[in-house]
Enzyme design. Structure first.
Site, PDB file in Angstrom:
ATOM      1  N   TYR A 115      95.065  84.998  47.544  1.00  0.00           N
ATOM      2  CA  TYR A 115      94.143  85.981  48.111  1.00  0.00           C
ATOM      3  C   TYR A 115      92.813  85.308  48.450  1.00  0.00           C
ATOM      4  O   TYR A 115      92.282  84.548  47.623  1.00  0.00           O
ATOM      5  CB  TYR A 115      93.826  87.096  47.115  1.00  0.00           C
ATOM      6  CG  TYR A 115      94.969  87.965  46.650  1.00  0.00           C
ATOM      7  CD1 TYR A 115      96.261  87.828  47.137  1.00  0.00           C
ATOM      8  CD2 TYR A 115      94.733  88.951  45.707  1.00  0.00           C
ATOM      9  CE1 TYR A 115      97.285  88.650  46.699  1.00  0.00           C
ATOM     10  CE2 TYR A 115      95.758  89.784  45.260  1.00  0.00           C
ATOM     11  CZ  TYR A 115      97.033  89.620  45.751  1.00  0.00           C
ATOM     12  OH  TYR A 115      98.036  90.430  45.300  1.00  0.00           O
TER      13      TYR A 115
ATOM     14  N   ASN B  20      92.698  92.129  35.184  1.00  0.00           N
ATOM     15  CA  ASN B  20      93.432  93.281  35.724  1.00  0.00           C
ATOM     16  C   ASN B  20      94.874  92.951  36.116  1.00  0.00           C
ATOM     17  O   ASN B  20      95.623  93.843  36.506  1.00  0.00           O
ATOM     18  CB  ASN B  20      92.702  93.887  36.926  1.00  0.00           C
ATOM     19  CG  ASN B  20      91.836  95.064  36.505  1.00  0.00           C
ATOM     20  OD1 ASN B  20      91.825  95.434  35.345  1.00  0.00           O
ATOM     21  ND2 ASN B  20      91.109  95.635  37.455  1.00  0.00           N
ATOM     22  N   TYR B  21      95.241  91.661  36.034  1.00  0.00           N
ATOM     23  CA  TYR B  21      96.656  91.298  36.098  1.00  0.00           C
ATOM     24  C   TYR B  21      97.007  90.724  34.721  1.00  0.00           C
ATOM     25  O   TYR B  21      97.215  89.516  34.569  1.00  0.00           O
ATOM     26  CB  TYR B  21      96.932  90.247  37.178  1.00  0.00           C
ATOM     27  CG  TYR B  21      96.531  90.605  38.593  1.00  0.00           C
ATOM     28  CD1 TYR B  21      96.452  91.930  39.014  1.00  0.00           C
ATOM     29  CD2 TYR B  21      96.258  89.608  39.520  1.00  0.00           C
ATOM     30  CE1 TYR B  21      96.095  92.236  40.319  1.00  0.00           C
ATOM     31  CE2 TYR B  21      95.911  89.912  40.822  1.00  0.00           C
ATOM     32  CZ  TYR B  21      95.821  91.222  41.212  1.00  0.00           C
ATOM     33  OH  TYR B  21      95.464  91.509  42.498  1.00  0.00           O
TER      34      TYR B  21
HETATM   35  C1  LIG Z   1     100.305  98.484  43.035  1.00  0.00           C
HETATM   36  C2  LIG Z   1      99.083  97.846  42.446  1.00  0.00           C
HETATM   37  C3  LIG Z   1      98.095  97.344  43.277  1.00  0.00           C
HETATM   38  C4  LIG Z   1      96.955  96.779  42.747  1.00  0.00           C
HETATM   39  N1  LIG Z   1      95.969  96.330  43.581  1.00  0.00           N
HETATM   40  C5  LIG Z   1      94.810  95.860  43.059  1.00  0.00           C
HETATM   41  C6  LIG Z   1      93.754  95.462  43.905  1.00  0.00           C
HETATM   42  O1  LIG Z   1      93.835  95.518  45.135  1.00  0.00           O
HETATM   43  N2  LIG Z   1      92.620  94.999  43.336  1.00  0.00           N
HETATM   44  C7  LIG Z   1      92.471  94.935  41.974  1.00  0.00           C
HETATM   45  O2  LIG Z   1      91.383  94.553  41.498  1.00  0.00           O
HETATM   46  N3  LIG Z   1      93.460  95.293  41.141  1.00  0.00           N
HETATM   47  C8  LIG Z   1      94.625  95.748  41.659  1.00  0.00           C
HETATM   48  N4  LIG Z   1      95.643  96.113  40.825  1.00  0.00           N
HETATM   49  C9  LIG Z   1      95.488  95.932  39.382  1.00  0.00           C
HETATM   50  C10 LIG Z   1      94.802  97.155  38.790  1.00  0.00           C
HETATM   51  O3  LIG Z   1      93.414  97.044  38.975  1.00  0.00           O
HETATM   52  C11 LIG Z   1      95.111  97.232  37.299  1.00  0.00           C
HETATM   53  O4  LIG Z   1      96.493  97.394  37.122  1.00  0.00           O
HETATM   54  C12 LIG Z   1      94.331  98.330  36.623  1.00  0.00           C
HETATM   55  O5  LIG Z   1      94.346  98.119  35.238  1.00  0.00           O
HETATM   56  C13 LIG Z   1      94.874  99.689  36.982  1.00  0.00           C
HETATM   57  O6  LIG Z   1      94.200 100.701  36.309  1.00  0.00           O
HETATM   58  P1  LIG Z   1      95.001 101.964  35.752  1.00  0.00           P
HETATM   59  O7  LIG Z   1      94.013 102.902  35.164  1.00  0.00           O
HETATM   60  O8  LIG Z   1      95.880 102.465  36.838  1.00  0.00           O
HETATM   61  O9  LIG Z   1      95.925 101.211  34.692  1.00  0.00           O
HETATM   62  P2  LIG Z   1      96.463 101.437  33.256  1.00  0.00           P
HETATM   63  O10 LIG Z   1      97.709 100.636  33.214  1.00  0.00           O
HETATM   64  O11 LIG Z   1      96.511 102.865  32.903  1.00  0.00           O
HETATM   65  O12 LIG Z   1      95.368 100.738  32.326  1.00  0.00           O
HETATM   66  C14 LIG Z   1      95.143  99.367  32.324  1.00  0.00           C
HETATM   67  C15 LIG Z   1      94.278  99.032  31.099  1.00  0.00           C
HETATM   68  O13 LIG Z   1      93.054  99.752  31.146  1.00  0.00           O
HETATM   69  C16 LIG Z   1      92.951 100.647  30.039  1.00  0.00           C
HETATM   70  N5  LIG Z   1      92.411 101.909  30.520  1.00  0.00           N
HETATM   71  C17 LIG Z   1      92.921 102.714  31.479  1.00  0.00           C
HETATM   72  N6  LIG Z   1      92.139 103.782  31.640  1.00  0.00           N
HETATM   73  C18 LIG Z   1      91.122 103.647  30.768  1.00  0.00           C
HETATM   74  C19 LIG Z   1      89.988 104.442  30.453  1.00  0.00           C
HETATM   75  N7  LIG Z   1      89.758 105.604  31.055  1.00  0.00           N
HETATM   76  N8  LIG Z   1      89.148 104.006  29.483  1.00  0.00           N
HETATM   77  C20 LIG Z   1      89.377 102.853  28.838  1.00  0.00           C
HETATM   78  N9  LIG Z   1      90.424 102.053  29.086  1.00  0.00           N
HETATM   79  C21 LIG Z   1      91.283 102.450  30.048  1.00  0.00           C
HETATM   80  C22 LIG Z   1      94.364 100.772  29.447  1.00  0.00           C
HETATM   81  O14 LIG Z   1      94.314 101.000  28.059  1.00  0.00           O
HETATM   82  C23 LIG Z   1      94.935  99.404  29.758  1.00  0.00           C
HETATM   83  O15 LIG Z   1      94.515  98.463  28.788  1.00  0.00           O
HETATM   84  C24 LIG Z   1      96.802  96.695  41.341  1.00  0.00           C
HETATM   85  C25 LIG Z   1      97.805  97.195  40.495  1.00  0.00           C
HETATM   86  C26 LIG Z   1      98.920  97.777  41.039  1.00  0.00           C
HETATM   87  C27 LIG Z   1      99.975  98.336  40.104  1.00  0.00           C
END
Ligand SMILES: Cc1cc2nc3c(=O)[nH]c(=O)nc-3n(C[C@H](O)[C@H](O)[C@H](O)COP(=O)(O)OP(=O)(O)OC[C@H]3O[C@@H](n4cnc5c(N)ncnc54)[C@H](O)[C@@H]3O)c2cc1C
Length: 443
Positions: A323, A391-392
């Site tokens: 990227y 975040n990965y």
């Molecule tokens: C299809 C896809 C595309 C993506 N594209 C990008 C991108 O373009 N850029 C980028 O930067 N990242 C990207 N990501 C990565 C993404 O940022 C992370 O997966 C992120 O953790 C997603 O947040 P979530 O709340 O959906 O995840 P979850 O899996 O619910 O949480 C991830 C972590 O954060 C914690 N968490 C979640 N919510 C909270 C909260 N409210 N308070 C405290 N802790 C919390 C959870 O305990 C866990 O440890 C992508 C991921 C996917 C699956």
């Protein structure tokens, strides 16, 4: 209720954006109340349960602004922002957390009592360190975030449409493909080297090419194609020129002609369409990550070619995507936020996907071996000065069987880890919030 902005016009159940896109304002579901302007804090509140797509839609239709966050609209704000959050606009506008003004977090004190804290970036805020921990310290370490507020540092006045960046009116989205059969090992090496050189030359802050974001997808040969997807945030003529220059530089001397699909859309339509690289929900996935300050070396390119073409592993999956990164992201100091990677130019996304849980070990092993061999000179993980993206998340980085190099917390947080540990001790003394890669209070 969507408020009328100076840029966008409400007409009979539709918002007609300045770029001419008509978008329905009904049917937004329960998340509809989750994004709003908070005049008391002169900032936009995004509740943690909102998806990125919902936040983009509300912010843009309401006030013509956005936060430079991830490409996939289905991703939740909750965990995304906490890890830093980057997307196609980040080379122009920085990370999502560079615009984070405040967080509302439920924390648990030493007696086990929960309380809600609002922590802002104001220098005088006694909870400022809790805000800082949420600017890249990762999810699940300090408490449960219930709300974010966004306002760009230095933004003045009470006009909401000036408190966050405005996205471009239109976005050019592109998908490029090459036929794997056209690639010898030398041609593959040339393509990857060319790409690395372009990134080295075009990732400084203020570079005109910061408007261009791309992900080159170096897929396993059984997939049949190599690819590149991306977006250019510029008026159509300029965007086309930037893409042409990018592609010409990458393809220079490569004996393969790529095919391309290019589409110009209003920004919001492009943002809500998301990334064509989204693997979808059906797959089992393993991901790994890395950052680079320089392009891959020739040795690394050879290793990569070997793993992409290995004949002892015949799975039509497995990709290393490179990227583009840097640009505006690199204007912040490494300790200004908890997201420390402010001198890198490339983000690496390793992914393998499959369907049957019985095959987990085989497919995870392929990805692990690629990663181990690519970073063989630094203990099987990225160099400590390069690092990885929280975040990965990748538990292997905390596993001595797979990491003979820098500690996992150095890779994710560099020199910011000790400060994160102090904040952890203060706000989560009972370690209520923990997982394999959460911040530990102990030194
Ligand atoms: C299809 C896809 C595309 C993506 N594209 C990008 C991108 O373009 N850029 C980028 O930067 N990242 C990207 N990501 C990565 C993404 O940022 C992370 O997966 C992120 O953790 C997603 O947040 P979530 O709340 O959906 O995840 P979850 O899996 O619910 O949480 C991830 C972590 O954060 C914690 N968490 C979640 N919510 C909270 C909260 N409210 N308070 C405290 N802790 C919390 C959870 O305990 C866990 O440890 C992508 C991921 C996917 C699956």
């Amino acid at each position: 209720m969507v408020e009328q902005s100076r840029r966008n016009v409400l007409r009979g159940g539709l918002v007609v954006t300045a770029a001419g896109l008509a978008v329905p304002i009904t049917g937004a579901g329960p998340a509809a109340a989750a994004v709003y302007y908070d005049p008391r804090r002169r900032a936009f509140a995004v509740e943690a349960g909102s998806s990125l797509g919902e936040a983009y839609r509300r912010l843009y239709l309401g006030w013509g602004v956005t936060v430079p966050a991830g490409w996939c609209p289905t991703v939740g704000a909750g965990g995304h922002v906490l890890g830093g959050g980057f997307g196609p606009l980040s080379r122009m506008m920085g990370l999502a957390v560079d615009h984070l003004y405040a967080v509302e977090v439920v924390v648990v004190d030493g007696r086990g009592r929960a309380r809600s804290v609002i922590a802002t970036r104001e220098r005088t805020d006694p909870n400022r360190d809790l805000w800082w921990a949420h600017t890249g310290g990762g999810g699940g370490s300090f408490g449960i975030v219930t709300r974010y507020w966004f306002r760009t540092p230095g933004a003045r006045g009470d006009d909401p449409s000036r408190l966050l960046p405005a996205p471009p009116p239109t976005m050019l989205s592109f998908t490029i493909t090459w036929d794997w059969r056209d690639f010898t090992q030398d041609a593959f090496a040339r393509l990857v080297r060319n790409h690395g050189r372009w990134v080295e030359r075009n990732s400084s802050p203020g570079s005109p090419a910061a408007r261009l974001y791309s992900e080159i997808q170096l897929n396993r040969r059984p997939i049949g194609q190599l690819g590149m997807i991306g977006q250019v945030a510029a008026p159509p003529g300029t965007a086309q020129r930037l893409l042409d220059e990018h592609l010409a530089a990458i393809n220079e001397g490569v004996p393969a002609t790529p095919s391309r699909q290019v589409k110009t859309q209003p920004w919001l339509a492009a943002a809500l369409a998301g990334s064509p690289g989204d693997p979808g929900p059906a797959y089992r996935l393993k991901v790994k990550s890395g950052y680079l300050r320089r392009r891959l070396t020739d040795r690394q390119i050879d290793v990569l070619h070997h793993h992409l073409t290995r004949s002892d592993y015949d799975h039509p999956g497995g990709t290393l995507s490179l990227y583009t990164f840097g640009g505006k992201v690199n204007t912040a100091a490494p300790d200004a936020t908890a997201a420390p990677h402010r001198d890198t130019i490339m983000k690496l996304f390793f992914v393998n996907g499959w369907e049957d849980p019985k095959d987990d070990a085989k497919h995870i092993t392929w990805l692990r071996e690629l990663y181990r061999d690519l970073f063989a000179d630094t203990g099987g993980v990225p160099a400590p000065g390069d690092g990885a993206f929280i975040n990965y998340p990748d538990n292997d980085l905390a596993d001595p069987a797979w990491n003979h190099g820098a500690p996992w917390h150095t890779l994710y947080f560099r020199d910011n880890y000790p400060r994160l540990q102090q904040i952890k001790a203060k706000y989560d003394p009972r370690n209520v919030f923990h997982h394999a890669l959460s911040v530990r209070a102990e030194r």
